[in-house]
Scaffold this motif. Structure first.
Motif, PDB file in Angstrom:
ATOM      1  N   LYS A   1       0.830  -1.200   0.000  1.00 58.88           N
ATOM      2  CA  LYS A   1       0.000   0.000   0.000  1.00 58.88           C
ATOM      3  C   LYS A   1       0.868   1.255   0.000  1.00 58.88           C
ATOM      4  N   GLY A   2       1.904   1.180  -0.785  1.00 61.35           N
ATOM      5  CA  GLY A   2       2.851   2.288  -0.896  1.00 61.35           C
ATOM      6  C   GLY A   2       2.358   3.397  -1.815  1.00 61.35           C
ATOM      7  N   LYS A   3       3.343   4.151  -2.375  1.00 57.87           N
ATOM      8  CA  LYS A   3       3.046   5.325  -3.181  1.00 57.87           C
ATOM      9  C   LYS A   3       2.218   4.981  -4.417  1.00 57.87           C
ATOM     10  N   ARG A   4       2.606   3.883  -5.127  1.00 53.86           N
ATOM     11  CA  ARG A   4       1.897   3.508  -6.355  1.00 53.86           C
ATOM     12  C   ARG A   4       0.467   3.096  -6.049  1.00 53.86           C
ATOM     13  N   PHE A   5       0.265   2.404  -4.930  1.00 53.03           N
ATOM     14  CA  PHE A   5      -1.086   1.987  -4.525  1.00 53.03           C
ATOM     15  C   PHE A   5      -1.977   3.204  -4.325  1.00 53.03           C
ATOM     16  N   LYS A   6      -1.438   4.238  -3.633  1.00 56.84           N
ATOM     17  CA  LYS A   6      -2.217   5.451  -3.360  1.00 56.84           C
ATOM     18  C   LYS A   6      -2.506   6.222  -4.660  1.00 56.84           C
ATOM     19  N   GLU A   7      -1.525   6.238  -5.580  1.00 55.97           N
ATOM     20  CA  GLU A   7      -1.737   6.905  -6.882  1.00 55.97           C
ATOM     21  C   GLU A   7      -2.894   6.251  -7.642  1.00 55.97           C
ATOM     22  N   LEU A   8      -2.855   4.911  -7.677  1.00 59.44           N
ATOM     23  CA  LEU A   8      -3.894   4.185  -8.401  1.00 59.44           C
ATOM     24  C   LEU A   8      -5.253   4.346  -7.726  1.00 59.44           C
ATOM     25  N   GLU A   9      -5.254   4.331  -6.408  1.00 57.52           N
ATOM     26  CA  GLU A   9      -6.505   4.502  -5.663  1.00 57.52           C
ATOM     27  C   GLU A   9      -7.143   5.848  -6.015  1.00 57.52           C
ATOM     28  N   PHE A  10      -6.283   6.904  -6.061  1.00 57.45           N
ATOM     29  CA  PHE A  10      -6.772   8.245  -6.392  1.00 57.45           C
ATOM     30  C   PHE A  10      -7.279   8.303  -7.845  1.00 57.45           C
ATOM     31  N   MET A  11      -6.513   7.714  -8.777  1.00 55.73           N
ATOM     32  CA  MET A  11      -6.888   7.771 -10.189  1.00 55.73           C
ATOM     33  C   MET A  11      -8.169   6.992 -10.461  1.00 55.73           C
ATOM     34  N   LEU A  12      -8.324   5.853  -9.798  1.00 60.68           N
ATOM     35  CA  LEU A  12      -9.544   5.063  -9.980  1.00 60.68           C
ATOM     36  C   LEU A  12     -10.762   5.813  -9.447  1.00 60.68           C
ATOM     37  N   LYS A  13     -10.553   6.501  -8.345  1.00 56.89           N
ATOM     38  CA  LYS A  13     -11.647   7.302  -7.782  1.00 56.89           C
ATOM     39  C   LYS A  13     -12.043   8.405  -8.756  1.00 56.89           C
ATOM     40  N   LYS A  14     -11.024   9.068  -9.341  1.00 55.53           N
ATOM     41  CA  LYS A  14     -11.289  10.124 -10.311  1.00 55.53           C
ATOM     42  C   LYS A  14     -12.021   9.577 -11.550  1.00 55.53           C
ATOM     43  N   TYR A  15     -11.552   8.418 -11.991  1.00 58.13           N
ATOM     44  CA  TYR A  15     -12.180   7.804 -13.173  1.00 58.13           C
ATOM     45  C   TYR A  15     -13.644   7.512 -12.889  1.00 58.13           C
ATOM     46  N   GLU A  16     -13.916   6.965 -11.686  1.00 57.24           N
ATOM     47  CA  GLU A  16     -15.304   6.648 -11.328  1.00 57.24           C
ATOM     48  C   GLU A  16     -16.162   7.910 -11.287  1.00 57.24           C
ATOM     49  N   GLU A  17     -15.554   9.034 -10.857  1.00 56.30           N
ATOM     50  CA  GLU A  17     -16.303  10.284 -10.806  1.00 56.30           C
ATOM     51  C   GLU A  17     -16.643  10.794 -12.217  1.00 56.30           C
ATOM     52  N   LEU A  18     -15.709  10.596 -13.147  1.00 55.35           N
ATOM     53  CA  LEU A  18     -15.844  11.189 -14.475  1.00 55.35           C
ATOM     54  C   LEU A  18     -16.546  10.289 -15.492  1.00 55.35           C
ATOM     55  N   LYS A  19     -16.449   8.972 -15.300  1.00 58.13           N
ATOM     56  CA  LYS A  19     -16.972   8.075 -16.330  1.00 58.13           C
ATOM     57  C   LYS A  19     -18.486   8.204 -16.461  1.00 58.13           C
ATOM     58  N   GLU A  20     -18.986   7.870 -17.655  1.00 54.85           N
ATOM     59  CA  GLU A  20     -20.405   7.996 -17.953  1.00 54.85           C
ATOM     60  C   GLU A  20     -20.908   6.713 -18.593  1.00 54.85           C
ATOM     61  N   GLU A  21     -22.183   6.435 -18.415  1.00 53.42           N
ATOM     62  CA  GLU A  21     -22.770   5.235 -18.996  1.00 53.42           C
ATOM     63  C   GLU A  21     -22.760   5.303 -20.524  1.00 53.42           C
ATOM     64  N   ASN A  22     -23.025   6.494 -21.050  1.00 47.78           N
ATOM     65  CA  ASN A  22     -22.982   6.684 -22.506  1.00 47.78           C
ATOM     66  C   ASN A  22     -22.280   8.005 -22.779  1.00 47.78           C
ATOM     67  N   ALA A  23     -20.945   7.923 -22.861  1.00 45.61           N
ATOM     68  CA  ALA A  23     -20.140   9.139 -22.967  1.00 45.61           C
ATOM     69  C   ALA A  23     -20.415   9.923 -24.246  1.00 45.61           C
ATOM     70  N   MET A  24     -20.836   9.233 -25.297  1.00 47.11           N
ATOM     71  CA  MET A  24     -21.100   9.933 -26.551  1.00 47.11           C
ATOM     72  C   MET A  24     -22.221  10.967 -26.370  1.00 47.11           C
ATOM     73  N   LEU A  25     -23.141  10.688 -25.458  1.00 44.86           N
ATOM     74  CA  LEU A  25     -24.261  11.597 -25.212  1.00 44.86           C
ATOM     75  C   LEU A  25     -24.085  12.362 -23.905  1.00 44.86           C
ATOM     76  N   GLY A  26     -22.861  12.402 -23.411  1.00 42.46           N
ATOM     77  CA  GLY A  26     -22.642  12.924 -22.068  1.00 42.46           C
ATOM     78  C   GLY A  26     -21.954  14.261 -21.981  1.00 42.46           C
ATOM     79  N   HIS A  27     -21.032  14.350 -21.015  1.00 43.67           N
ATOM     80  CA  HIS A  27     -20.390  15.603 -20.627  1.00 43.67           C
ATOM     81  C   HIS A  27     -19.190  15.861 -21.527  1.00 43.67           C
TER      82      HIS A  27
END
Length: 892
Positions: free
Chosen positions: A648-674
């Motif tokens: 659970k070092g530096k790389r683990f925390k980086e990935l945890e943060f990036m996955l959280k960001k991805y989950e915030e931004l991703k859309e069910e249908n991005a073509m019709l999205g934000h």
């Protein structure tokens, strides 16, 4: 009075038809050619034609129209009277050829039955005068009838022939004597019974009626349907031509050949062709023997060649176009069996058009129309570099230009499978047959060991623009073992990488160095001539200076679409883009954007410099932000592995943060999205940075003497207020920057949008009050009009809609051309309403419709100002636009 269904060749009056094309639509290309040759007095075997429309009615009802049988019988009687031979008679038998003939040439796609009317008794009687000829004709008829009429294919008979020759130590069929040909006939009869569980029919009338039905059916064969679909040929049907047989296999003073009135490879003005002594027509196109040239024949039979050349030139002068003719010589007497407009490479098409224009045979508009827009791509093919150090393993006939590298595949079925798996393959065969067509179009190149420049593989490859080499005689192809050898040594096997050069005829092992084509000489002159006629402008889609340079070389008149997100994807800036995306507040995002600004500014400076004096339309950021983040699945896998290990070092925390960001931004249908203006309105700092980079680039470029024509595009507008808000934010900022720099743009900056949402099309009048230009985005507009996700439907059901369901739900892929009934109506509404609201608004379209004549014609008719396509397709679009203008003028 009964409807006239059957026409003797001399009963057709070409002058009663408005054009040669109309004559062909009624009587087919072959029937029209035979009618014209009859009128011109050329020596042809007499016969009759059943027009095209009756094959369509037969396909629907599986029945002949009333009186067709009676009129066929009457026409046979006329043939008997004219020839002095009797159908079915043993002493003086009238033998026939039954030939298909579609209105538009489909080389190798349709069916022919030769030597019809023979029986074993007739063969025995004929053998009293010329035994080898009689038994050769008999065995050919059995195979032809079995293959075409009974649909067994010819492979079972080819296998018998190959085994028979091998058992007697002979290589060519011409080496077989009369007794051996008779023995082959017996083997063929036995095979016919084995395949069909019935004896070979010896009643000539049964043979005739069944063969006519076979020709009717050939219009809807798999290969013919595939060819029509590829070449967008309408469902005209095929005519049936019944002709008295003339025999090229009678003796050594006989033969068969194919000729062109000019070279189909390079357009050189000389009659060229190939000829087989003691053979029938199918031997030339099948490539079973390598033919001799007309020059070689001239040394042996100068009088015949002189007559051939004179009559060929007569036909070219009549049609005012290069002709492809089929001839037979029977015991020293010449017959023309067919003439049609010759298939040719794009290079030959350009040269022939220019030469005929210079010789005042055709006018300039006709010269432009002589080169099909889609054929232009052939001239943009790569060729082998002169610096290539590899030596070719073998050389064949250069049948169709282009240099390609792919995996060698020896089987058509496998070729189709590999194509579906997105593999680039080269089809390797001894020779190709008509039924191989689906495998050929699945390939990127063709290589055969047999045949000449007029064989099936060569003609079809040229017709569809595939690089091809044929007649590589030193190459020993074993289709069963799937190997290719030279001198007994295996050089490559299935799956190996090979390269072919359709310009030189050279075959290489592995990949080779290639060079890009150049627009010079007659090709350059032809394109300039096209530019005189076209009314549609031609721009390019270019995101880098190099793409812009390439497009300029190809004649682009500006950039119609510069996609700024493509600039973000470069390796040196993607980390900075990610920093901007994951920023947790506006201050951090603006700092990240500040790092991107100089990079974007330099991109624009470089592009403005290349496009000096030409318009550049820059689309602000369009895709959703999560598309710039690292691959989600890869991050999940790595994160899971680290968690399992307890790391659970530096790389683990980086990935945890990036996955959280991805989950915030991703859309069910991005073509019709934000995305697009929605992103710009909620995160205006992104668009502000891009506009700042553009204005700074404009200031620096104009001060350096560059003539900048900047058009700023706001993508994905669905409501006019989206456009208004952003323009009110961005335009004052741009004006303030220019004022502070004490610079007035030489050309006013234009603000516009991409119409890619149906609502925008329907409210174009409102949007046009605010926007100074429109550009259609064909991909998104098509997806949203149909409700199709392109990435999904093309792979899952669209091909079924087009190819598998009968009758087809859709004729064509709507992403490959403008769908007139849906997308087209939205385009028309946009143009009309937009110009009513703002008369000066200019309208373009971005997408790969640039080379599609169907789409270009529509866009020309609607009145668009320009099309924008990839740099590679710019010359194609120039030609297509010229065709559209000329055809519009001619009311075609």
């Amino acid at each position: 009075m009964a409807e006239k269904i059957v026409y003797m060749f001399d009963e057709v009056d070409p002058s009663k038809f408005s054009s040669t094309e109309d004559l062909k639509i009624h009587f087919g290309g072959k029937g029209a050619g035979l009618a014209n040759m009859t009128l011109l007095g050329l020596p042809i075997p007499y016969g009759f034609t059943i027009p095209c429309k009756y094959s369509l009615s037969y396909a629907e009802t599986n029945k002949w129209p009333d009186h067709l049988k009676d009129q066929i019988n009457e026409s046979i009687a006329k043939l008997e009277k004219k020839s002095g031979y009797i159908f079915g008679d043993i002493e003086k038998p009238l033998l026939l050829s039954i030939r298909s003939g579609a209105p538009i040439s489909m080389p190798g796609m349709m069916d022919t039955v030769l030597n019809l009317g023979m029986s074993k008794a007739i063969a025995e009687k004929m053998a009293e005068k010329n035994a080898r000829f009689a038994w050769d004709s008999w065995r050919r008829f059995i195979m032809s009838f079995s293959d075409i009429v009974k649909e067994t294919g010819r492979e079972p008979y080819d296998e018998i022939m190959d085994e028979f020759k091998e058992s007697r130590g002979k290589k060519l069929d011409i080496e077989l004597n009369a007794d051996e040909m008779k023995d082959l006939g017996e083997l063929y009869l036995k095979k016919f019974h084995e395949l069909l569980d019935k004896d070979f029919p010896e009643d000539p009338w049964e043979q005739l009626y069944a063969s006519i039905n076979a020709v009717f059916n050939s219009w809807n064969s798999e290969r013919a349907v595939a060819y029509r679909k590829m070449n967008k040929i309408p469902n005209y049907g095929t005519a049936v031509n019944v002709m008295r047989m003339v025999f090229g296999n009678l003796n050594d003073k006989s033969g068969t050949g194919v000729l062109f009135t000019r070279s189909p490879m390079d357009g050189e003005h000389k009659v060229m062709g190939e000829y087989l002594i003691n053979a029938q027509g199918e031997d030339v196109v099948a490539g079973v023997r390598t033919p001799i040239s007309m020059e070689e024949l001239k040394e042996e039979q100068p009088d015949i060649v002189k007559q051939i050349f004179e009559l060929a030139n007569l036909l070219e002068n009549h049609y005012k176009d290069m002709q492809d003719c089929e001839i037979t010589v029977e015991d020293g007497k010449l017959f023309f069996l067919q003439t049609r407009t010759g298939k040719r490479t794009a290079g030959a098409a350009v040269k022939i058009a220019i030469d005929m224009l210079d010789d005042k045979i055709i006018d300039e508009e006709t010269a432009v129309l002589r080169v099909a827009p889609e054929k232009i791509e052939e001239l943009l093919h790569k060729r082998i570099s002169p610096n290539e150090k590899k030596l070719p393993i073998v050389r064949g006939f250069n049948a169709s230009p282009g240099a390609v590298t792919g995996r060698a595949i020896f089987d058509c079925g496998r070729a189709i499978e590999e194509k579906r798996a997105n593999q680039r393959i080269i089809l390797v065969r001894k020779e190709t047959k008509p039924e191989d067509f689906p495998g050929m179009i699945a390939s990127i190149g063709i290589l055969t060991s047999r045949g000449g420049k007029t064989c099936h593989a060569a003609v079809v490859a040229r017709g569809i623009g595939l690089p091809a080499i044929v007649g590589a005689g030193e190459l020993e192809i074993d289709e069963e073992k799937r190997t290719a050898s030279v001198g007994g040594e295996v050089k490559f096997k299935e799956g190996d990488l090979i390269s072919i050069d359709g310009i030189t005829g050279n075959v290489y092992i592995g990949e080779v160095e290639v060079v890009d084509p150049e627009i010079t000489g007659e090709f350059s002159r032809y394109l300039v001539m096209c530019d005189k006629y076209r009314k549609l402008g031609v721009r390019t889609n270019a995101d880098t200076p190099q793409m812009a340079l390439d497009a300029l070389k190809n004649g682009a008149e500006g950039i119609g679409l510069c996609r700024t997100e493509r600039m973000f994807n470069a390796k040196d800036r993607l980390p900075k883009v990610v920093d901007m995306i994951v920023a947790e507040n506006l201050d951090k995002r603006e700092k990240a954007l500040d790092k991107l600004l100089p990079l974007q500014r330099q991109d624009f400076i470089d592009i403005f410099k290349v496009m000096d004096g030409k318009p550049v339309t820059v689309r602000l950021l369009d895709p959703p932000l999560h598309e710039f983040l690292p691959d989600y699945k890869s991050m999940v896998v790595e994160f899971t592995e680290l968690r399992v290990k307890g790391d659970k070092g530096k790389r683990f925390k980086e990935l945890e943060f990036m996955l959280k960001k991805y989950e915030e931004l991703k859309e069910e249908n991005a073509m019709l999205g934000h995305r697009g203006v929605r992103l710009g309105n909620t995160h205006p700092e992104i668009y502000k940075m891009q506009v700042k980079a553009l204005i700074e680039a404009l200031i620096e470029s104009q001060k350096a003497g560059v003539d900048v024509h900047l058009e700023i595009m706001l993508p994905l507008v669905s409501h006019v207020n989206e456009f208004i808000r952003l323009k009110e934010l961005l335009k004052p900022m741009a004006e303030e920057m220019l004022e502070n720099a004490d610079l007035v743009p030489k050309n006013p900056i234009q603000w516009g949008t991409m119409i890619e949402i149906p609502r925008a099309a329907l409210t174009a009048g409102e949007i046009a009050k605010e926007a100074e230009f429109f550009s259609f985005g064909t991909n998104d507009l098509t997806q949203m009009t149909f409700g199709f996700s392109r990435d999904d439907v093309e792979a899952k059901f669209l091909t079924k809609y087009i190819d598998e369901i009968y009758p087809p739900i859709m004729k064509d892929n709507p992403f490959e051309h403008i769908d007139i009934e849906g997308v087209g109506k939205l385009i028309e509404i946009t143009v009309v309403d937009g110009r009513k609201a703002r008369p000066g608004i200019h309208v373009g379209i971005c997408g790969e419709v640039g080379g599609d004549p169907h789409s270009i014609q529509f866009l020309h008719d609607v009145g668009l100002d320009y099309v924008s396509c990839s740099p590679f397709r710019v010359p194609v679009a120039r030609v297509a636009a010229a065709h559209a203008a000329i055809l519009d003028k001619k009311n075609v």
